[in-house]
Design an enzyme around this catalytic site. Structure first.
Site, PDB file in Angstrom:
ATOM      1  CE  LYS A  41      -3.962  -1.914   2.648  1.00 46.67           C
ATOM      2  NZ  LYS A  41      -4.819  -1.792   1.561  1.00 46.67           N
ATOM      3  NE  ARG A  69     -10.870  -9.671  -2.287  1.00 45.65           N
ATOM      4  CZ  ARG A  69     -11.291  -8.896  -2.954  1.00 45.65           C
ATOM      5  NH1 ARG A  69     -11.617  -9.018  -4.432  1.00 45.65           N
ATOM      6  NH2 ARG A  69     -11.396  -7.420  -2.778  1.00 45.65           N
TER       7      ARG A  69
HETATM    8  N1  BES Z   1      -8.144  -3.836   4.248  1.00 47.28           N
HETATM    9  C1  BES Z   1      -8.395  -3.432   2.874  1.00 47.28           C
HETATM   10  C2  BES Z   1      -9.698  -2.448   2.614  1.00 47.28           C
HETATM   11  C3  BES Z   1      -9.631  -1.092   3.029  1.00 47.28           C
HETATM   12  C4  BES Z   1      -8.903  -0.278   2.295  1.00 47.28           C
HETATM   13  C5  BES Z   1     -10.390  -0.845   4.257  1.00 47.28           C
HETATM   14  C6  BES Z   1      -9.135   1.193   2.898  1.00 47.28           C
HETATM   15  C7  BES Z   1     -10.549   0.499   4.557  1.00 47.28           C
HETATM   16  C8  BES Z   1      -9.717   1.445   3.903  1.00 47.28           C
HETATM   17  C9  BES Z   1      -8.271  -4.584   1.929  1.00 47.28           C
HETATM   18  O1  BES Z   1      -7.509  -5.655   2.411  1.00 47.28           O
HETATM   19  C10 BES Z   1      -7.449  -4.153   0.644  1.00 47.28           C
HETATM   20  O2  BES Z   1      -6.661  -3.602   0.875  1.00 47.28           O
HETATM   21  N2  BES Z   1      -8.672  -4.230  -0.416  1.00 47.28           N
HETATM   22  C11 BES Z   1      -8.244  -3.555  -1.620  1.00 47.28           C
HETATM   23  C12 BES Z   1      -8.726  -4.605  -2.621  1.00 47.28           C
HETATM   24  C13 BES Z   1      -8.197  -4.592  -4.013  1.00 47.28           C
HETATM   25  C14 BES Z   1      -6.765  -4.839  -4.051  1.00 47.28           C
HETATM   26  C15 BES Z   1      -8.998  -5.172  -4.997  1.00 47.28           C
HETATM   27  C16 BES Z   1      -8.802  -2.204  -1.897  1.00 47.28           C
HETATM   28  O3  BES Z   1      -9.822  -1.991  -1.513  1.00 47.28           O
HETATM   29  O4  BES Z   1      -7.871  -1.592  -2.301  1.00 47.28           O
HETATM   30 MN    MN Z   2      -5.630  -5.587   1.931  1.00 45.85          MN
END
Ligand code: BES
Ligand code: MN
Ligand code: ZN
Length: 495
Positions: free
Chosen positions: A280, A354
């Site tokens: 990230k 997931r």
């Molecule tokens: N934990 C995150 C989702 C999230 C992001 C929650 C920002 C709250 C604030 C999850 O594991 C994630 O990183 N999801 C990705 C999925 C994507 C790679 C398809 C996302 O939402 O960017």
């Molecule tokens: Mn994630």
């Protein structure tokens, strides 16, 4: 804080502080009028002077003359007479606790039940006095040494009775809501802890401690070897990139008859999500300690069930892991085999929620559930779609979805349903595995749920995406405890 009912004349109260509602316009509430008549119309004078405005949430603390049995009076605004909204009332409750919580006052007596709130009854008022007071009193102290909480916090709140809601009803409602508030507080405490303290092992130990405290909770923790034996290749692939071992925590509460199929709640317990190799951006990455909020809410709800001795069967399941970049971490393009036997191509290692949930959902079938509800901070897309006010809800069963939506409205912890249509499912096609773990940028919350739906075909299931609702950012940064209230209400409605 303990809430009790108080049946006594407002003019002869012996209390450190009386909380008295005032309107910005019109005749004052009858209890305020009676009190004022017995006290030289001082309140009317203060209102006329303009020191107290009566605007919702405006407060003014008055000291009563030496010798008075009522030592202080806190005037709190509830808006225009006859027009007090639910929001005005909530504001008044929060503001009155905020005005008093740092003073050397241990007990208060509140006359707020005497205010008529548009379209709300006595039960609603008691419910929200308890809820909003407890919210105002919540304090994170775990890792603070400098601003330790004031020793003399508010301990007791008497609620002056009203004619249409009995003393007994007040106390019953207050007891139920207090337990829900305890659950919310536990969830927030756990969620606010940093990732270096709140690890999967810490969560497992917390579950064991909860099981010790409540004999009605049976807690089991599976370690990585045991998960390996069950074939949880998807979950374990996420934790391989971390030095902290993954845990699969189960809490079983059997308050109902043996023959009754349980409600199973499954919460994402990702104690820190750096994204893995698909790392990230660094901005606000600290907030990814909150990626275990779904799991934390399962702890809160199980505590509510045990505290209230609810006559129902509920199982809580929390898959817990970290998601970090490492030489042994998942790489984009890797293919893993889930417990269900489906192969998954990991196109983005940041879509890890997931991956741990799918194995926990397959595992949940062993409890022969009536329904399964999972709770997860699953997608940033949900924050874009619904913002911070509504939890995303997707389900393979409309009846279950409606039950949850209704519970959310009752609890003031609302969800909004998104479609789980077959049209979205091709987005998860992979050339090399049974499915891919991402479905592209379009409809990200929906395709995430579509992914999970492949593992929940054998039972009624709903998915709650709490990415936008589980915590607040900015100056008010902190966990909200959502959706403990919605789920507690959902369970209470089924009791
Ligand atoms: N934990 C995150 C989702 C999230 C992001 C929650 C920002 C709250 C604030 C999850 O594991 C994630 O990183 N999801 C990705 C999925 C994507 C790679 C398809 C996302 O939402 O960017
Ligand atoms: Mn994630
Ligand atoms: Zn995550």
């Amino acid at each position: 804080m303990k809430f009790v009912s108080k049946k006594e004349s407002i003019t002869s109260l012996s209390t450190p502080c009386l909380v008295l509602p005032v309107f910005s316009q019109g005749k004052q509430a009858y209890l305020t009028e009676i009190f004022d008549k017995a006290n030289n119309k001082q309140i009317a004078a203060v209102l006329k002077q303009g020191d107290a405005t009566g605007k919702a949430g405006n407060t003014l603390l008055l000291q009563m003359p030496t010798g008075s049995k009522t030592k202080r009076v806190l005037l709190v605004g509830v808006g225009e007479q006859g027009k007090t909204t639910a929001d005005d009332f909530n504001k008044a409750v929060s503001a009155s606790i905020n005005a008093l919580k740092n003073l050397p006052i241990k007990a208060i007596c509140s006359a707020l039940l005497s205010v008529d709130v548009i379209a709300k009854d006595g039960e609603w008022k008691v419910h929200h006095i308890v809820l909003k007071s407890r919210e105002a009193l919540y304090q994170y102290t775990e890792t603070l040494t400098t601003s330790a909480p004031d020793a003399s916090v508010l301990e007791k709140c008497q609620l002056l009775t009203i004619s249409d809601y009995s003393a007994k009803e007040i106390e019953n409602t207050a007891a139920t809501v207090s337990s829900i508030a305890n659950g919310i507080d536990s969830t927030k405490k756990l969620a606010d802890l940093p990732g270096n303290i709140c690890t999967p092992t810490y969560l497992a130990n917390t579950a064991m401690a909860l099981g010790k405290k409540h004999r009605s909770l049976k807690v089991t923790v599976l370690d990585e070897d045991e998960m390996e034996k069950l074939g949880m290749g998807s979950l374990l692939s996420v934790s391989r990139g971390s030095r902290e071992p993954a845990k699969l925590i189960t809490m079983e509460y059997n308050g109902g008859p043996k023959s009754q199929k349980p409600i199973v709640i499954v919460g994402k317990g990702l104690t820190f999500d750096a994204g893995g190799i698909s790392i990230k951006p660094s901005s606000a990455m600290d907030e990814m300690k909150y990626d275990m909020c779904g799991g934390a809410s399962v702890f809160g709800v199980m505590q509510v069930c045990a505290e209230l001795d609810l006559p129902i069967n509920v199982v809580g399941v929390v898959p817990s892991s970290e998601n970090l970049p490492d030489g042994d971490a998942n790489k984009p393009g890797d293919i893993v085999t889930s417990m269900a036997g489906l192969t998954i191509e990991i196109l983005n290692t940041d879509a890890e929620g997931r991956l741990i949930l799918c194995d926990a959902l397959t595992y949940s079938a062993k409890f022969k559930p009536d329904v399964v509800v999972d709770i997860a901070t699953l997608t940033g897309a949900c924050v874009i779609a619904l913002g911070k006010h509504a939890t995303g809800l997707l389900s393979n069963n409309d009846e279950l979805a409606n039950e949850l939506l209704d519970a959310g409205i009752k609890a003031g912890d609302k969800a909004w349903q998104l479609p789980l249509w077959d049209e979205y499912k091709p987005q998860l096609k992979s050339n090399f595995a049974d499915l891919a773990n991402i479905g592209g940028p379009a409809g990200g919350t929906i395709t995430a749920a579509c992914f999970l739906s492949r593992f929940t075909e054998d039972y009624k299931w709903a998915h709650l995406d709490i990415a936008g609702t589980a915590w607040r950012s900015g100056a008010e940064k902190g966990a909200t405890g959502r959706p403990v209230h919605m789920l507690s209400q959902f369970i209470l409605d089924r009791c």
